[in-house]
Design a protein around this motif. Sequence first.
Motif, PDB file in Angstrom:
ATOM      1  N   ASP A 183       2.527  13.412 -14.130  1.00 29.40           N
ATOM      2  CA  ASP A 183       1.942  12.689 -13.010  1.00 29.40           C
ATOM      3  C   ASP A 183       2.929  12.688 -11.846  1.00 29.40           C
ATOM      4  O   ASP A 183       4.107  13.011 -12.020  1.00 29.40           O
ATOM      5  CB  ASP A 183       1.593  11.257 -13.429  1.00 29.40           C
ATOM      6  N   ALA A 184       2.453  12.328 -10.659  1.00 28.81           N
ATOM      7  CA  ALA A 184       3.301  12.401  -9.464  1.00 28.81           C
ATOM      8  C   ALA A 184       3.198  11.127  -8.632  1.00 28.81           C
ATOM      9  O   ALA A 184       2.185  10.424  -8.664  1.00 28.81           O
ATOM     10  CB  ALA A 184       2.911  13.607  -8.613  1.00 28.81           C
ATOM     11  N   ILE A 185       4.268  10.869  -7.887  1.00 30.82           N
ATOM     12  CA  ILE A 185       4.304   9.773  -6.920  1.00 30.82           C
ATOM     13  C   ILE A 185       4.492  10.389  -5.539  1.00 30.82           C
ATOM     14  O   ILE A 185       5.468  11.098  -5.301  1.00 30.82           O
ATOM     15  CB  ILE A 185       5.477   8.803  -7.212  1.00 30.82           C
ATOM     16  N   ALA A 186       3.551  10.128  -4.644  1.00 31.11           N
ATOM     17  CA  ALA A 186       3.641  10.621  -3.262  1.00 31.11           C
ATOM     18  C   ALA A 186       3.854   9.410  -2.352  1.00 31.11           C
ATOM     19  O   ALA A 186       3.128   8.417  -2.455  1.00 31.11           O
ATOM     20  CB  ALA A 186       2.367  11.357  -2.882  1.00 31.11           C
ATOM     21  N   ILE A 187       4.870   9.501  -1.495  1.00 30.86           N
ATOM     22  CA  ILE A 187       5.257   8.348  -0.675  1.00 30.86           C
ATOM     23  C   ILE A 187       5.231   8.726   0.802  1.00 30.86           C
ATOM     24  O   ILE A 187       5.840   9.712   1.208  1.00 30.86           O
ATOM     25  CB  ILE A 187       6.671   7.839  -1.057  1.00 30.86           C
ATOM     26  N   GLU A 188       4.517   7.929   1.587  1.00 31.44           N
ATOM     27  CA  GLU A 188       4.479   8.147   3.029  1.00 31.44           C
ATOM     28  C   GLU A 188       5.752   7.603   3.685  1.00 31.44           C
ATOM     29  O   GLU A 188       6.505   6.831   3.071  1.00 31.44           O
ATOM     30  CB  GLU A 188       3.238   7.472   3.622  1.00 31.44           C
ATOM     31  N   ASN A 189       5.978   8.005   4.938  1.00 34.92           N
ATOM     32  CA  ASN A 189       7.125   7.479   5.689  1.00 34.92           C
ATOM     33  C   ASN A 189       7.013   5.967   5.846  1.00 34.92           C
ATOM     34  O   ASN A 189       5.909   5.411   5.920  1.00 34.92           O
ATOM     35  CB  ASN A 189       7.195   8.127   7.075  1.00 34.92           C
ATOM     36  N   GLN A 190       8.165   5.313   5.882  1.00 29.18           N
ATOM     37  CA  GLN A 190       8.261   3.853   6.042  1.00 29.18           C
ATOM     38  C   GLN A 190       7.748   3.076   4.825  1.00 29.18           C
ATOM     39  O   GLN A 190       7.400   1.906   4.921  1.00 29.18           O
ATOM     40  CB  GLN A 190       7.527   3.382   7.313  1.00 29.18           C
ATOM     41  N   VAL A 191       7.729   3.763   3.687  1.00 27.19           N
ATOM     42  CA  VAL A 191       7.326   3.145   2.410  1.00 27.19           C
ATOM     43  C   VAL A 191       8.352   3.530   1.353  1.00 27.19           C
ATOM     44  O   VAL A 191       8.901   4.632   1.384  1.00 27.19           O
ATOM     45  CB  VAL A 191       5.920   3.626   1.969  1.00 27.19           C
ATOM     46  N   ALA A 192       8.601   2.622   0.425  1.00 21.33           N
ATOM     47  CA  ALA A 192       9.491   2.920  -0.698  1.00 21.33           C
ATOM     48  C   ALA A 192       8.862   2.459  -2.003  1.00 21.33           C
ATOM     49  O   ALA A 192       8.144   1.462  -2.039  1.00 21.33           O
ATOM     50  CB  ALA A 192      10.849   2.239  -0.511  1.00 21.33           C
ATOM     51  N   VAL A 193       9.144   3.206  -3.051  1.00 21.12           N
ATOM     52  CA  VAL A 193       8.773   2.791  -4.405  1.00 21.12           C
ATOM     53  C   VAL A 193      10.030   2.265  -5.089  1.00 21.12           C
ATOM     54  O   VAL A 193      11.077   2.921  -5.072  1.00 21.12           O
ATOM     55  CB  VAL A 193       8.160   3.967  -5.195  1.00 21.12           C
ATOM     56  N   VAL A 194       9.915   1.079  -5.647  1.00 20.83           N
ATOM     57  CA  VAL A 194      11.033   0.464  -6.362  1.00 20.83           C
ATOM     58  C   VAL A 194      10.798   0.660  -7.849  1.00 20.83           C
ATOM     59  O   VAL A 194       9.790   0.223  -8.395  1.00 20.83           O
ATOM     60  CB  VAL A 194      11.133  -1.043  -6.034  1.00 20.83           C
ATOM     61  N   TRP A 195      11.734   1.352  -8.492  1.00 27.37           N
ATOM     62  CA  TRP A 195      11.646   1.638  -9.923  1.00 27.37           C
ATOM     63  C   TRP A 195      12.683   0.765 -10.632  1.00 27.37           C
ATOM     64  O   TRP A 195      13.884   0.894 -10.399  1.00 27.37           O
ATOM     65  CB  TRP A 195      11.940   3.126 -10.156  1.00 27.37           C
ATOM     66  N   ASP A 196      12.209  -0.138 -11.461  1.00 34.60           N
ATOM     67  CA  ASP A 196      13.114  -1.072 -12.130  1.00 34.60           C
ATOM     68  C   ASP A 196      12.754  -1.147 -13.608  1.00 34.60           C
ATOM     69  O   ASP A 196      11.803  -1.837 -13.985  1.00 34.60           O
ATOM     70  CB  ASP A 196      13.007  -2.449 -11.462  1.00 34.60           C
ATOM     71  N   ASP A 197      13.493  -0.401 -14.412  1.00 34.25           N
ATOM     72  CA  ASP A 197      13.288  -0.418 -15.866  1.00 34.25           C
ATOM     73  C   ASP A 197      11.815  -0.172 -16.226  1.00 34.25           C
ATOM     74  O   ASP A 197      11.176  -0.955 -16.918  1.00 34.25           O
ATOM     75  CB  ASP A 197      13.782  -1.747 -16.436  1.00 34.25           C
ATOM     76  N   TYR A 198      11.287   0.926 -15.720  1.00 34.98           N
ATOM     77  CA  TYR A 198       9.916   1.394 -15.987  1.00 34.98           C
ATOM     78  C   TYR A 198       8.827   0.537 -15.335  1.00 34.98           C
ATOM     79  O   TYR A 198       7.658   0.717 -15.593  1.00 34.98           O
ATOM     80  CB  TYR A 198       9.661   1.560 -17.491  1.00 34.98           C
ATOM     81  N   GLU A 199       9.225  -0.377 -14.466  1.00 32.81           N
ATOM     82  CA  GLU A 199       8.238  -1.099 -13.658  1.00 32.81           C
ATOM     83  C   GLU A 199       8.322  -0.580 -12.232  1.00 32.81           C
ATOM     84  O   GLU A 199       9.414  -0.321 -11.721  1.00 32.81           O
ATOM     85  CB  GLU A 199       8.504  -2.607 -13.696  1.00 32.81           C
ATOM     86  N   MET A 200       7.151  -0.433 -11.589  1.00 28.95           N
ATOM     87  CA  MET A 200       7.112   0.081 -10.222  1.00 28.95           C
ATOM     88  C   MET A 200       6.439  -0.909  -9.298  1.00 28.95           C
ATOM     89  O   MET A 200       5.434  -1.518  -9.649  1.00 28.95           O
ATOM     90  CB  MET A 200       6.309   1.397 -10.165  1.00 28.95           C
ATOM     91  N   LYS A 201       7.025  -1.053  -8.096  1.00 32.89           N
ATOM     92  CA  LYS A 201       6.335  -1.796  -7.040  1.00 32.89           C
ATOM     93  C   LYS A 201       6.603  -1.075  -5.724  1.00 32.89           C
ATOM     94  O   LYS A 201       7.507  -0.238  -5.628  1.00 32.89           O
ATOM     95  CB  LYS A 201       6.790  -3.249  -6.993  1.00 32.89           C
ATOM     96  N   VAL A 202       5.828  -1.419  -4.711  1.00 34.02           N
ATOM     97  CA  VAL A 202       5.926  -0.750  -3.412  1.00 34.02           C
ATOM     98  C   VAL A 202       6.394  -1.745  -2.370  1.00 34.02           C
ATOM     99  O   VAL A 202       5.926  -2.895  -2.332  1.00 34.02           O
ATOM    100  CB  VAL A 202       4.551  -0.158  -3.019  1.00 34.02           C
ATOM    101  N   ILE A 203       7.345  -1.321  -1.522  1.00 31.38           N
ATOM    102  CA  ILE A 203       7.727  -2.131  -0.355  1.00 31.38           C
ATOM    103  C   ILE A 203       7.545  -1.275   0.894  1.00 31.38           C
ATOM    104  O   ILE A 203       7.664  -0.050   0.837  1.00 31.38           O
ATOM    105  CB  ILE A 203       9.162  -2.688  -0.460  1.00 31.38           C
TER     106      ILE A 203
END
Length: 227
Positions: A183-203
């Motif tokens: 699977d893939a994660i695609a991120i637009e500009n001015q967005v970040a994915v936070v990966w914390d011990d197999y948990e993901m959130k978006v800021i």
Amino acid sequence: MIIAIGGGEIVDNETYEIDKFIVESAKKENPNFLFIPTASKDAEPYIETINDLYESLGCKTDTLYLSNVEVKSEEVNQKIERADIIYVGGGNTAYMMEVWKEYAVDKALIKANKSGKVLSGLSAGSICWFIAGHSDSEFIEGRENPKHKWVKGLGIIPYLHCPHYDEPERAGFDEFYSGQIADAIAIENQVAVVWDDYEMKVIKSNLLKNAYYLSWRDNGFNKKVLL
């Protein structure tokens, strides 16, 4: 924790809310911040921009130079070990990964992740944390008939990745990704994915932008907005 930023002009404060989050994540008064600008071949204006920003956010900044210099492996390891926050800059991902192997930076960063440091980066500095990413290295190198290609990352985040997903030259990523098992994660500009011990959130530093989770299943291509 890894904070993977899709893109944005730092000099225009386009990632400022994300940068503040990175510093807060260290949970220290004046965290030690290490910038790794290998992908830009240690471009000095870029280094100054990043260090000025992170100093203004309360960090003690340092830079790991790896291009056009002789570096001892002890110095590489000491700088990485001393850092509370590591930020990897954008540029030529393929070049960066080759240089990192030469100095065993790849191994040191995997170790840094296990020791609980805050790892972050933008564009090439986002790709590096994933299995592999959609890279424009051939365009940067000025190759004849350049193509986007997969460049292998450190594999800490177990997905494929596309940064700058909202930019025109990345418009072909969905087709490029066609039929992949991972699977893939695609991120637009001015967005970040936070990966914390197999948990993901978006800021986000721009609420109109998104990150997406892409997959291929028996029913074909799937895409959903990450929250």
